[in-house]
Design a protein around this motif. Sequence first.
Motif, PDB file in Angstrom:
ATOM      1  N   GLN A 246       0.825  -1.181   0.000  1.00 23.87           N
ATOM      2  CA  GLN A 246       0.000   0.000   0.000  1.00 23.87           C
ATOM      3  C   GLN A 246       0.867   1.240   0.000  1.00 23.87           C
ATOM      4  O   GLN A 246       0.364   2.340   0.015  1.00 23.87           O
ATOM      5  CB  GLN A 246      -0.914  -0.030   1.230  1.00 23.87           C
ATOM      6  CG  GLN A 246      -1.648  -1.352   1.321  1.00 23.87           C
ATOM      7  CD  GLN A 246      -3.138  -1.187   1.390  1.00 23.87           C
ATOM      8  OE1 GLN A 246      -3.648  -0.125   1.702  1.00 23.87           O
ATOM      9  NE2 GLN A 246      -3.855  -2.232   1.084  1.00 23.87           N
TER      10      GLN A 246
ATOM     11  N   GLU B 114      -4.425   8.896   6.953  1.00 23.55           N
ATOM     12  CA  GLU B 114      -3.616   7.759   6.554  1.00 23.55           C
ATOM     13  C   GLU B 114      -4.407   6.855   5.634  1.00 23.55           C
ATOM     14  O   GLU B 114      -5.587   6.612   5.839  1.00 23.55           O
ATOM     15  CB  GLU B 114      -3.159   6.992   7.800  1.00 23.55           C
ATOM     16  CG  GLU B 114      -1.970   6.144   7.503  1.00 23.55           C
ATOM     17  CD  GLU B 114      -1.293   5.661   8.786  1.00 23.55           C
ATOM     18  OE1 GLU B 114      -0.387   4.838   8.681  1.00 23.55           O
ATOM     19  OE2 GLU B 114      -1.682   6.119   9.889  1.00 23.55           O
ATOM     20  N   HIS B 115      -3.703   6.389   4.617  1.00 26.69           N
ATOM     21  CA  HIS B 115      -4.286   5.481   3.645  1.00 26.69           C
ATOM     22  C   HIS B 115      -4.535   4.128   4.309  1.00 26.69           C
ATOM     23  O   HIS B 115      -3.622   3.474   4.776  1.00 26.69           O
ATOM     24  CB  HIS B 115      -3.285   5.383   2.485  1.00 26.69           C
ATOM     25  CG  HIS B 115      -3.486   4.213   1.623  1.00 26.69           C
ATOM     26  ND1 HIS B 115      -2.466   3.586   0.957  1.00 26.69           N
ATOM     27  CD2 HIS B 115      -4.606   3.533   1.324  1.00 26.69           C
ATOM     28  CE1 HIS B 115      -2.944   2.583   0.272  1.00 26.69           C
ATOM     29  NE2 HIS B 115      -4.230   2.527   0.479  1.00 26.69           N
ATOM     30  N   ALA B 116      -5.822   3.714   4.353  1.00 26.89           N
ATOM     31  CA  ALA B 116      -6.160   2.452   5.007  1.00 26.89           C
ATOM     32  C   ALA B 116      -6.485   1.346   4.007  1.00 26.89           C
ATOM     33  O   ALA B 116      -6.139   0.197   4.226  1.00 26.89           O
ATOM     34  CB  ALA B 116      -7.343   2.656   5.947  1.00 26.89           C
ATOM     35  N   PHE B 117      -7.184   1.688   2.935  1.00 25.68           N
ATOM     36  CA  PHE B 117      -7.478   0.679   1.916  1.00 25.68           C
ATOM     37  C   PHE B 117      -7.765   1.386   0.598  1.00 25.68           C
ATOM     38  O   PHE B 117      -7.846   2.608   0.543  1.00 25.68           O
ATOM     39  CB  PHE B 117      -8.635  -0.247   2.334  1.00 25.68           C
ATOM     40  CG  PHE B 117      -9.897   0.446   2.755  1.00 25.68           C
ATOM     41  CD1 PHE B 117     -10.869   0.766   1.823  1.00 25.68           C
ATOM     42  CD2 PHE B 117     -10.122   0.785   4.087  1.00 25.68           C
ATOM     43  CE1 PHE B 117     -12.039   1.404   2.200  1.00 25.68           C
ATOM     44  CE2 PHE B 117     -11.296   1.427   4.477  1.00 25.68           C
ATOM     45  CZ  PHE B 117     -12.258   1.732   3.536  1.00 25.68           C
ATOM     46  N   SER B 118      -7.909   0.607  -0.476  1.00 26.07           N
ATOM     47  CA  SER B 118      -8.049   1.229  -1.800  1.00 26.07           C
ATOM     48  C   SER B 118      -8.825   0.330  -2.750  1.00 26.07           C
ATOM     49  O   SER B 118      -8.954  -0.870  -2.523  1.00 26.07           O
ATOM     50  CB  SER B 118      -6.664   1.505  -2.389  1.00 26.07           C
ATOM     51  OG  SER B 118      -5.953   0.291  -2.511  1.00 26.07           O
TER      52      SER B 118
ATOM     53  N   ILE C 266      -8.555   4.457  -6.030  1.00 22.88           N
ATOM     54  CA  ILE C 266      -9.238   5.330  -5.085  1.00 22.88           C
ATOM     55  C   ILE C 266      -8.750   4.940  -3.693  1.00 22.88           C
ATOM     56  O   ILE C 266      -8.826   3.768  -3.312  1.00 22.88           O
ATOM     57  CB  ILE C 266     -10.768   5.169  -5.177  1.00 22.88           C
ATOM     58  CG1 ILE C 266     -11.205   5.427  -6.627  1.00 22.88           C
ATOM     59  CG2 ILE C 266     -11.472   6.132  -4.228  1.00 22.88           C
ATOM     60  CD1 ILE C 266     -12.444   4.676  -7.029  1.00 22.88           C
TER      61      ILE C 266
ATOM     62  N   TYR D 154      -8.755   5.361   0.446  1.00 19.88           N
ATOM     63  CA  TYR D 154      -9.636   5.704   1.556  1.00 19.88           C
ATOM     64  C   TYR D 154      -8.851   5.783   2.862  1.00 19.88           C
ATOM     65  O   TYR D 154      -7.903   5.026   3.074  1.00 19.88           O
ATOM     66  CB  TYR D 154     -10.712   4.628   1.735  1.00 19.88           C
ATOM     67  CG  TYR D 154     -11.586   4.412   0.521  1.00 19.88           C
ATOM     68  CD1 TYR D 154     -12.813   5.050   0.409  1.00 19.88           C
ATOM     69  CD2 TYR D 154     -11.181   3.563  -0.503  1.00 19.88           C
ATOM     70  CE1 TYR D 154     -13.612   4.851  -0.702  1.00 19.88           C
ATOM     71  CE2 TYR D 154     -11.974   3.353  -1.621  1.00 19.88           C
ATOM     72  CZ  TYR D 154     -13.187   4.003  -1.719  1.00 19.88           C
ATOM     73  OH  TYR D 154     -13.970   3.804  -2.816  1.00 19.88           O
TER      74      TYR D 154
ATOM     75  N   ASN E 253      -8.884   5.617   7.215  1.00 22.31           N
ATOM     76  CA  ASN E 253      -9.495   4.732   8.227  1.00 22.31           C
ATOM     77  C   ASN E 253     -10.976   4.983   8.401  1.00 22.31           C
ATOM     78  O   ASN E 253     -11.718   4.085   8.772  1.00 22.31           O
ATOM     79  CB  ASN E 253      -8.846   4.985   9.594  1.00 22.31           C
ATOM     80  CG  ASN E 253      -7.421   4.490   9.628  1.00 22.31           C
ATOM     81  OD1 ASN E 253      -7.145   3.389   9.169  1.00 22.31           O
ATOM     82  ND2 ASN E 253      -6.524   5.306  10.129  1.00 22.31           N
ATOM     83  N   ASP E 254     -11.396   6.222   8.203  1.00 26.83           N
ATOM     84  CA  ASP E 254     -12.797   6.577   8.424  1.00 26.83           C
ATOM     85  C   ASP E 254     -13.632   6.418   7.170  1.00 26.83           C
ATOM     86  O   ASP E 254     -14.782   6.854   7.122  1.00 26.83           O
ATOM     87  CB  ASP E 254     -12.892   8.042   8.883  1.00 26.83           C
ATOM     88  CG  ASP E 254     -12.187   8.239  10.198  1.00 26.83           C
ATOM     89  OD1 ASP E 254     -12.107   7.275  10.977  1.00 26.83           O
ATOM     90  OD2 ASP E 254     -11.711   9.360  10.437  1.00 26.83           O
ATOM     91  N   GLY E 255     -13.057   5.832   6.127  1.00 27.84           N
ATOM     92  CA  GLY E 255     -13.825   5.615   4.908  1.00 27.84           C
ATOM     93  C   GLY E 255     -13.944   6.848   4.027  1.00 27.84           C
ATOM     94  O   GLY E 255     -14.760   6.874   3.106  1.00 27.84           O
ATOM     95  N   VAL E 256     -13.115   7.869   4.288  1.00 25.40           N
ATOM     96  CA  VAL E 256     -13.120   9.055   3.421  1.00 25.40           C
ATOM     97  C   VAL E 256     -12.281   8.769   2.166  1.00 25.40           C
ATOM     98  O   VAL E 256     -11.116   8.385   2.278  1.00 25.40           O
ATOM     99  CB  VAL E 256     -12.525  10.287   4.149  1.00 25.40           C
ATOM    100  CG1 VAL E 256     -12.408  11.476   3.195  1.00 25.40           C
ATOM    101  CG2 VAL E 256     -13.366  10.647   5.355  1.00 25.40           C
TER     102      VAL E 256
ATOM    103  N   TYR F  57      -8.231  10.222  -5.737  1.00 23.51           N
ATOM    104  CA  TYR F  57      -8.613   9.442  -6.914  1.00 23.51           C
ATOM    105  C   TYR F  57      -7.540   9.682  -7.953  1.00 23.51           C
ATOM    106  O   TYR F  57      -7.310  10.824  -8.349  1.00 23.51           O
ATOM    107  CB  TYR F  57      -9.985   9.907  -7.417  1.00 23.51           C
ATOM    108  CG  TYR F  57     -10.372   9.404  -8.790  1.00 23.51           C
ATOM    109  CD1 TYR F  57     -10.247   8.059  -9.122  1.00 23.51           C
ATOM    110  CD2 TYR F  57     -10.873  10.279  -9.760  1.00 23.51           C
ATOM    111  CE1 TYR F  57     -10.605   7.596 -10.384  1.00 23.51           C
ATOM    112  CE2 TYR F  57     -11.244   9.829 -11.021  1.00 23.51           C
ATOM    113  CZ  TYR F  57     -11.098   8.481 -11.322  1.00 23.51           C
ATOM    114  OH  TYR F  57     -11.440   8.023 -12.571  1.00 23.51           O
TER     115      TYR F  57
END
Lengths: 235, 235
Positions: free
Chosen positions: A80, A169-173, A204, A206, A208-211, A215
């Motif tokens: 990641q 922080e980048h949590a997932f994509s 894209i 996201y 930790n909070d799904g923000v 992109y």
Amino acid sequence: MTKYQMIADAIQQFIEEKQLKTNDQLPIMTDLMAHFDVSKSTIIKAFEVLEIKGIIYQRRGSGSFVRAPKRPYYINLAHQSGTGKDLQNFSLSQRVIGVTMIQATKEIAENLLLDEGDSVFRVKRVTSIQGLKAVYETSYYNASAVPYLDEDIAQQSIFAYIKSEYQLEHAFSDSYFVLEESSELIAELLELNTGDLVMKYEEIFYSNDGVAFDYSISYYHPKAVRFYSGGVPKS
Amino acid sequence: MTKYQMIADAIQQFIEEKQLKTNDQLPIMTDLMAHFDVSKSTIIKAFEVLEIKGIIYQRRGSGSFVRAPKRPYYINLAHQSGTGKDLQNFSLSQRVIGVTMIQATKEIAENLLLDEGDSVFRVKRVTSIQGLKAVYETSYYNASAVPYLDEDIAQQSIFAYIKSEYQLEHAFSDSYFVLEESSELIAELLELNTGDLVMKYEEIFYSNDGVAFDYSISYYHPKAVRFYSGGVPKS
């Protein structure tokens, strides 16, 4: 870097130094806990990281084992943290073409879960790998999550900047890729002929909070497409 | 299908039926345990499956949340069960060109962790998607793990066959992809011109015990390259 990520790196280094081979067993849990002086849950999380990176696999009730070494110089889609580490033996260079605040088009708004017209920062960069014009990237940052960006920041790591500055922080994509014929602009930037096939790679990112804060649309030169994907073990 | 996989499917269906949106919260653990009448560990494993598929994400201490719906008609690289489900609204057809036992070349032996000259079954197939000649695949099965294969079996699902016949189940995999110019044979089978770019997609499938039982090389028609990769959430 969290403690379990440091432990994961240390175990990976151990595998490399000991030249462990496919199906060699790793030391047992209690030995690793004692050696690194950490809790069981930290080792378990480190193992999860190594599974996702395709370095080890776990057999229920019988321990953890080394997976086959990967072919070098492939970009691991599960990493990641950018392509730097996968290509560390290559010479990489990056040119920032521009950083501008714009209003989100329909396409940008949909991908960043915004309304059309909301403010975003647009960053354009070209990355060269070993002298090859490899990637032309346009990234859009949600300006309500990332209130400031400029060319100096884009020259460095934007992800490191927004982490230290905005605790974002980048949590997932999500990533999508297709092959497309290059436009005149893409062809010029990647030193191809208009109409030559390139890989279009959309991501894209996201928090930790799904923000959805970033992109990005990257066009890869055909010779720069070398991806690895490790199917995550089923537990 | 294991219990946690069934629960994962049920939760995914619940998200679709209730038309839950990005960042909507899922029911809490105790409610899901009561509703499905299963243990906490089963729900946790179901959540892991849904995270890997990019359907949900988890925030430590505050529950599980829905991720943005994915674009349709992309092949999910994290799905381990083939492309059928991702493309279920498409018309797929498969033609088996041949099944032969051969001796492993150096390249095959290296990828299957065998010795050169060991026996492998070679299976050649072409898959059409909506009438497009989409994928030309050559797969090599380690004959000491898969002692028998024929054209009838290859016409159906080889993975289903070796699971029921040899209790050999696909646990994890390595995938590599690059772009390459098509050879005369590839161009003919995919109805392209020799030299046209195709995606070469190599996969090595391992069992629970770390046995590399299948090495496959697939060439994708440019129009058939539509992949999705969900960056797995960091926990």
